[in-house]
Design a protein around this motif. Sequence first.
Motif, PDB file in Angstrom:
ATOM      1  N   VAL A 235       0.834  -1.201   0.000  1.00 44.82           N
ATOM      2  CA  VAL A 235       0.000   0.000   0.000  1.00 44.82           C
ATOM      3  C   VAL A 235       0.873   1.257   0.000  1.00 44.82           C
ATOM      4  CG1 VAL A 235      -1.629   1.355   1.373  1.00 44.82           C
ATOM      5  CG2 VAL A 235      -2.016  -1.089   1.035  1.00 44.82           C
ATOM      6  N   SER A 236       1.919   1.246   0.816  1.00 46.12           N
ATOM      7  CA  SER A 236       2.806   2.410   0.870  1.00 46.12           C
ATOM      8  C   SER A 236       3.495   2.637  -0.470  1.00 46.12           C
ATOM      9  CB  SER A 236       3.850   2.218   1.975  1.00 46.12           C
ATOM     10  OG  SER A 236       3.232   2.080   3.228  1.00 46.12           O
ATOM     11  N   PHE A 237       3.911   1.526  -1.120  1.00 46.48           N
ATOM     12  CA  PHE A 237       4.584   1.652  -2.423  1.00 46.48           C
ATOM     13  C   PHE A 237       3.627   2.227  -3.476  1.00 46.48           C
ATOM     14  CE2 PHE A 237       5.361  -0.276  -6.610  1.00 46.48           C
ATOM     15  CZ  PHE A 237       6.606   0.283  -6.895  1.00 46.48           C
ATOM     16  N   LEU A 238       2.386   1.696  -3.513  1.00 46.76           N
ATOM     17  CA  LEU A 238       1.416   2.189  -4.483  1.00 46.76           C
ATOM     18  C   LEU A 238       1.050   3.646  -4.227  1.00 46.76           C
ATOM     19  CD1 LEU A 238      -0.976  -0.903  -4.815  1.00 46.76           C
ATOM     20  CD2 LEU A 238       0.767  -0.129  -6.436  1.00 46.76           C
TER      21      LEU A 238
ATOM     22  N   LEU B 101       2.979   5.889  -2.874  1.00 45.15           N
ATOM     23  CA  LEU B 101       4.115   6.701  -3.330  1.00 45.15           C
ATOM     24  C   LEU B 101       4.162   6.751  -4.868  1.00 45.15           C
ATOM     25  CD1 LEU B 101       6.707   8.266  -2.678  1.00 45.15           C
ATOM     26  CD2 LEU B 101       7.926   6.070  -2.643  1.00 45.15           C
ATOM     27  N   LEU B 102       3.920   5.597  -5.510  1.00 41.75           N
ATOM     28  CA  LEU B 102       3.948   5.543  -6.976  1.00 41.75           C
ATOM     29  C   LEU B 102       2.888   6.452  -7.586  1.00 41.75           C
ATOM     30  CD1 LEU B 102       5.007   4.249  -9.611  1.00 41.75           C
ATOM     31  CD2 LEU B 102       3.274   2.449  -9.273  1.00 41.75           C
ATOM     32  N   GLY B 103       1.653   6.369  -7.081  1.00 43.98           N
ATOM     33  CA  GLY B 103       0.580   7.197  -7.609  1.00 43.98           C
ATOM     34  C   GLY B 103       0.849   8.685  -7.426  1.00 43.98           C
ATOM     35  N   THR B 104       1.358   9.035  -6.264  1.00 40.68           N
ATOM     36  CA  THR B 104       1.671  10.445  -5.992  1.00 40.68           C
ATOM     37  C   THR B 104       2.702  10.971  -6.990  1.00 40.68           C
ATOM     38  OG1 THR B 104       1.198  10.103  -3.636  1.00 40.68           O
ATOM     39  CG2 THR B 104       2.481  12.053  -4.229  1.00 40.68           C
ATOM     40  N   VAL B 105       3.754  10.189  -7.228  1.00 40.45           N
ATOM     41  CA  VAL B 105       4.820  10.609  -8.148  1.00 40.45           C
ATOM     42  C   VAL B 105       4.293  10.727  -9.576  1.00 40.45           C
ATOM     43  CG1 VAL B 105       7.030   9.938  -9.179  1.00 40.45           C
ATOM     44  CG2 VAL B 105       6.667   9.687  -6.707  1.00 40.45           C
ATOM     45  N   LEU B 106       3.503   9.721 -10.018  1.00 31.80           N
ATOM     46  CA  LEU B 106       2.993   9.736 -11.387  1.00 31.80           C
ATOM     47  C   LEU B 106       2.066  10.927 -11.642  1.00 31.80           C
ATOM     48  CD1 LEU B 106       2.327   5.935 -12.066  1.00 31.80           C
ATOM     49  CD2 LEU B 106       4.198   7.349 -12.935  1.00 31.80           C
ATOM     50  N   TYR B 107       1.142  11.185 -10.728  1.00 30.24           N
ATOM     51  CA  TYR B 107       0.217  12.310 -10.922  1.00 30.24           C
ATOM     52  C   TYR B 107       0.934  13.654 -10.828  1.00 30.24           C
ATOM     53  CZ  TYR B 107      -4.167   9.773 -11.274  1.00 30.24           C
ATOM     54  OH  TYR B 107      -5.201   8.983 -11.737  1.00 30.24           O
ATOM     55  N   GLN B 108       1.944  13.723  -9.991  1.00 33.35           N
ATOM     56  CA  GLN B 108       2.696  14.966  -9.894  1.00 33.35           C
ATOM     57  C   GLN B 108       3.495  15.231 -11.164  1.00 33.35           C
ATOM     58  OE1 GLN B 108       2.676  17.258  -7.449  1.00 33.35           O
ATOM     59  NE2 GLN B 108       4.077  18.526  -8.614  1.00 33.35           N
ATOM     60  N   LEU B 109       4.080  14.149 -11.743  1.00 33.87           N
ATOM     61  CA  LEU B 109       4.848  14.321 -12.979  1.00 33.87           C
ATOM     62  C   LEU B 109       3.943  14.588 -14.183  1.00 33.87           C
ATOM     63  CD1 LEU B 109       7.543  11.501 -12.551  1.00 33.87           C
ATOM     64  CD2 LEU B 109       7.843  13.968 -12.239  1.00 33.87           C
ATOM     65  N   SER B 110       2.750  13.940 -14.202  1.00 35.22           N
ATOM     66  CA  SER B 110       1.844  14.116 -15.338  1.00 35.22           C
ATOM     67  C   SER B 110       1.165  15.478 -15.294  1.00 35.22           C
ATOM     68  CB  SER B 110       0.795  13.004 -15.346  1.00 35.22           C
ATOM     69  OG  SER B 110       1.412  11.734 -15.467  1.00 35.22           O
ATOM     70  N   TYR B 111       0.919  16.000 -14.128  1.00 34.54           N
ATOM     71  CA  TYR B 111       0.220  17.279 -13.992  1.00 34.54           C
ATOM     72  C   TYR B 111       0.988  18.175 -13.029  1.00 34.54           C
ATOM     73  CZ  TYR B 111      -3.448  14.407 -16.007  1.00 34.54           C
ATOM     74  OH  TYR B 111      -4.150  13.543 -16.818  1.00 34.54           O
ATOM     75  N   PRO B 112       2.016  18.829 -13.501  1.00 37.96           N
ATOM     76  CA  PRO B 112       2.828  19.697 -12.640  1.00 37.96           C
ATOM     77  C   PRO B 112       2.032  20.837 -12.019  1.00 37.96           C
ATOM     78  CG  PRO B 112       3.928  19.282 -14.733  1.00 37.96           C
ATOM     79  CD  PRO B 112       2.514  18.793 -14.887  1.00 37.96           C
ATOM     80  N   GLN B 113       0.890  21.205 -12.645  1.00 36.84           N
ATOM     81  CA  GLN B 113       0.141  22.335 -12.133  1.00 36.84           C
ATOM     82  C   GLN B 113      -0.601  22.028 -10.832  1.00 36.84           C
ATOM     83  OE1 GLN B 113      -0.333  20.669 -14.864  1.00 36.84           O
ATOM     84  NE2 GLN B 113      -2.480  20.617 -15.577  1.00 36.84           N
ATOM     85  N   ILE B 114      -0.819  20.716 -10.502  1.00 33.77           N
ATOM     86  CA  ILE B 114      -1.474  20.382  -9.230  1.00 33.77           C
ATOM     87  C   ILE B 114      -0.414  20.263  -8.153  1.00 33.77           C
ATOM     88  CG2 ILE B 114      -3.351  19.203 -10.448  1.00 33.77           C
ATOM     89  CD1 ILE B 114      -2.140  16.556  -9.518  1.00 33.77           C
ATOM     90  N   SER B 115      -0.853  20.494  -6.939  1.00 31.85           N
ATOM     91  CA  SER B 115       0.102  20.454  -5.820  1.00 31.85           C
ATOM     92  C   SER B 115       0.440  19.012  -5.439  1.00 31.85           C
ATOM     93  CB  SER B 115      -0.482  21.188  -4.609  1.00 31.85           C
ATOM     94  OG  SER B 115      -1.617  20.491  -4.118  1.00 31.85           O
ATOM     95  N   LEU B 116       1.505  18.877  -4.686  1.00 27.75           N
ATOM     96  CA  LEU B 116       1.922  17.544  -4.197  1.00 27.75           C
ATOM     97  C   LEU B 116       0.864  16.934  -3.282  1.00 27.75           C
ATOM     98  CD1 LEU B 116       4.223  15.431  -4.160  1.00 27.75           C
ATOM     99  CD2 LEU B 116       5.168  16.619  -2.169  1.00 27.75           C
ATOM    100  N   ILE B 117       0.221  17.791  -2.492  1.00 33.59           N
ATOM    101  CA  ILE B 117      -0.825  17.303  -1.582  1.00 33.59           C
ATOM    102  C   ILE B 117      -2.001  16.751  -2.380  1.00 33.59           C
ATOM    103  CG2 ILE B 117      -2.503  17.991   0.163  1.00 33.59           C
ATOM    104  CD1 ILE B 117       0.305  17.742   1.221  1.00 33.59           C
ATOM    105  N   ASP B 118      -2.397  17.474  -3.484  1.00 35.91           N
ATOM    106  CA  ASP B 118      -3.503  16.982  -4.310  1.00 35.91           C
ATOM    107  C   ASP B 118      -3.152  15.653  -4.966  1.00 35.91           C
ATOM    108  OD1 ASP B 118      -5.092  19.140  -3.722  1.00 35.91           O
ATOM    109  OD2 ASP B 118      -4.405  20.332  -5.433  1.00 35.91           O
ATOM    110  N   ALA B 119      -1.897  15.495  -5.404  1.00 36.42           N
ATOM    111  CA  ALA B 119      -1.463  14.225  -6.000  1.00 36.42           C
ATOM    112  C   ALA B 119      -1.510  13.106  -4.956  1.00 36.42           C
ATOM    113  CB  ALA B 119      -0.055  14.377  -6.560  1.00 36.42           C
TER     114      ALA B 119
END
Length: 677
Positions: free
Chosen positions: A277-280, A282-300
Amino acid sequence: MLLDQFLVCGLGSLGQHCVVALKQFEVSVIAIDKNLPQDWEFSHLPDLLDNVLVGDCRQISVLEQAKIQQCRAAIIVTSNEQVNAETALAVRKLNPKTRLIVRSSKKNLNELLSQHLGNFVAFEPTQLPAPAFALAALGTETLGLFHLQGQWLQVVKRTLSPTDRWCNNSTLYELNTHKRRILYHTSGATSLSKAFHEWEPDTRLMPGDTIVYIETIKPTSTNSKKLVRNTWYNPWHLLTTLKHLNWLTIKQQFITFLRKSDENRFKQLGIICGVIVSFLLLLGTVLYQLSYPQISLIDAFFTSMMLLLGGFGDLFGGFNFTLPVPFWLRFISLGMTITGTILVGIFYSFLTERLLAARFQLNKRRPPVPQKDHVVVVGLGRMGQGIVEILQEFNQPLVGITLNTDFDMTILPEMPLITGSLKRSLSKANLQTAKSVVVVTDDEMLNLEVSLMAYDANPESNLVIRTTGLSLSDNLAELLPNAQVLCVYAVVAEAFAGAAFGENIINLFRVDHKTILVTEYQIEAGDTLNGLLLSEVAYGYGVIPILYQKETEMPKLMPSEDISLVVGDSFAAARSADRMVVLATSDGLQRIEQGSAIATSKTWQVHITKALTEEAQFEGANVLVRISGCSLNTARTVMKNLPETLHVPLYKHQAQRLIIELAKAQVTAHLLRTDSP
């Protein structure tokens, strides 16, 4: 002044055994019973009693007829505990000094009565001998096990094999250390002696020899595990552990954790789920942050968390997206939701199981019946439960059988349990491969039936049988010569009798059909032990001192025999009464009570031939004073006029130890036998 007169209330089986035990001390015994027995267990018992009164022992008039004002102690052992308590109150009302020994299983009530009545002790006959039954069932070398001053002591019977480390290498004297005391020794197939100290210190141990000794031991493995578990609650221990934490220790702990799959199955599952769960997340947060730089890290982060908690439909349920989402990211998001739902579900179930177990204390399923080398305990009353608890301390596989339909199923949850009819229960207990069978129901006829059935099923098993009647014990011993038939009342009566003389009976155990009492003494003014060396107490009265303590000092286990017992007096407040704990038979207690030391054995002297040096001469004098108890002037005179005999009568063991200690100081000496004590 209290006379040597004792009162026994209740002439059932236990009461009769108490009368016999008391008469060994050659004292006057009076008995009270509401109805005299029709059949006496001891046919000569009426002749032993100085007086027998028929009546209610709770009545003041009956106690006065028994001359309670002159009784040193009252042993109250009727079968009704309420009657026993009421009798104790009545006796204390008439005589504030009489010692009360009461049969009672009410622990809290006993403590309250002891506080308010004083000079009061209570025993439960079905619980006191439980260790003796448990150790008999183990069939091991251990004959006794008890706790004293925060230390475990065990009594061991050991037959030496040719490969034993003590064979041909050690003498009996060398085995007597600050952690061990020799009780008995025999060579070959001869039986053990009846008394302590009937062995020669310089005897070299040979194959086939049997020794019985008491020694201090470390805590059991079970206690050690508890100690280890408790240290995790100590913050200082945690800080120390974290301080020494490194990659190597983490790797070792991880490998150990994985190897213990059975013990840590739930923990392993929970950790694996948490890691995924922790890995997923972290993975989802990184992917959404890289795909949409305009959203904040907290939103990702919260978007990934929502997906893991099953929020795929909430995020992609419509067709109008504010931000275009690539197909590959939607596919990964769907995989995160599916995986997260499964893992979070497992994690929730794990937490739910833990919470329910902690909240409601759900009964776990009892373990299965062992297949071999186990102990079968038939009868789970107070004695049976006590036996089981002791066997569990030894990590001994066992199974309990109860024929009581009202048995509380929450008792002893870690023990395999069989209920139902006798034949069916015994057939399920794997008697043919059992190590021991312990039969301790409250019904003697049932015990007889079960014992014979168990013997027929497995004649090689170690059979331990509880009885309360002397005749049945004797007949069973003849019928089943290999069985250990323990008459409960015969064993505990010696404890009741010993307690009647004001001694504190701490524990008891059995050695070759002899009851050994662990007895505590406080040295009082006018005491027969006052001023004696421990060696004189041991060899003169035939006991084994295992603890000595001054009130202001720490207790000493296996104390030196050169300590002198003293009692405090009103003119020297700094001095305090000594405390001593000994192993003793009823004969030893009788000798101490009457002050009749075995004077005929104090018939030895030591003849000193020479000292090799002046230093040896000086040290030899100190040894003479320490072991023989003679004055320093006498010792110096003897050492200055060698060869010379120390004209102080000694016990043989005492004299032999003196010669050995003199040899260590480079002084040669030998034994001399005198004609009179």
